[in-house]
Structure formats: structure tokens, C-alpha cells
Motif scaffolding. Structure first.
Motif: not given
Length: 159
Positions: A104, A108, A111, A114, A140-141, A143-144, A146
Motif C-alpha cells: 500500500n 497510489g 492500485v 492490483r 479491489q482496484a 473499488d480503490e 482504478s
């Protein structure tokens, strides 16, 4: 592989490096291979883009070793994925993306790693195909934030 904004921002630095006399200048790529200053990771990008792949690889490898620098993992993965300047090694490229995906970083880049790792798993590029694990990383990417992951998942949902 990298986001357009990242490429444009870093691309602004290229003129700073392009005029350097590699044999004598402190701005040469080789001058930064052993540097303990993290800014050298940007020099890796410039070295790669101007064709000095050997210096780029050495800089990225050192940035990864010293700081677990995800930016360097992504660029080194791209070098090995493309096979430009080195023998193509999709397994190593994917392993670098996995390493970056599991971190992490503040900038960034994790991301982005990921997204690429999820896609590699989903498609079986450089790793055994595992669509379920790939979707986990892609979601996950997405949701973050991407956009690439969001678009990829959207295309999968259309099929």
C-alpha cells in the motif's frame, strides 16, 4: 501499462535528462544507479524511455530493494513483459505486479499493480489462470478508483 497522467507528468522530466553527457554529467543515468536518493527512481523511467535499458533495470532493481518502490516494480514489470532490452519474462513481470499489489504505497501505484496483477491472474498471463482470484484483485482496484479496472470489469460483465 501506466496511467496517462503519470506518463505525462513523468514525461515532463525527460528534457532534464536528455541533454546529459552520460560519461561526465551528474545527470547521467549511471550516476544514479548507486544513489541513495529516492528521486533516482524517476531516472529509471527516463533511462528506459531513452533506450538505456541496462541503467533503467539497475535503477529499478535498487529502488525495489531499498524502498519496496511500487513505481519501480511496475516499470520493471513492463520492461520484462515487453522484452525490450531483456529476454521477455512474463512470470517475473507478473511476480513484480503481485509484489506491488500486496503493498500500500502512498503514491497510489499499488492500485495500478492490483489492476495488472488481477488481469494477469484472470487471463493467465505469466501465472496459472485463476479467474476467481483475478476478479478479487480487479474488484479491489476498481473499488480503490482504478478506471482501468472498472472498464475491464465492465467489459467482462458484457460478455
Amino acid at each position: 501499462m501506466l496511467h496517462k497522467t503519470t506518463i505525462a507528468t513523468i514525461g515532463l522530466l525527460l528534457p532534464l535528462f536528455a541533454f546529459a553527457d552520460e560519461a561526465t554529467s551528474d545527470l547521467s543515468y549511471e550516476a544514479y544507479i548507486e544513489s541513495d536518493k529516492r528521486i533516482k527512481c524517476l531516472y529509471g523511467y527516463a533511462a528506459d524511455k531513452t533506450g538505456n535499458h541496462e541503467a533503467a533495470i539497475r535503477i529499478f532493481e535498487d529502488c525495489i530493494e531499498r524502498w519496496s518502490d511500487v513505481y519501480s516494480m511496475i516499470w520493471l514489470a513492463q520492461i520484462y513483459e515487453s522484452g525490450i532490452g531483456v529476454p521477455q519474462d512474463l512470470a517475473y513481470a507478473t511476480a513484480l505486479m503481485k509484489k506491488g499489489a500486496e503493498l500500500n504505497d502512498e503514491a497510489g501505484y499499488s492500485v495500478l499493480a492490483r489492476y495488472h496483477y488481477g488481469r494477469a491472474l484472470y487471463e493467465g498471463t505469466g501465472t496459472p489462470k485463476d479467474p476467481a482470484a483475478g476478479l478479487k484483485w480487479l474488484r479491489q482496484a476498481a473499488d480503490e478508483g482504478s478506471v482501468d479496472a472498472q472498464q475491464y470489469l465492465s467489459k467482462l460483465n458484457e460478455q
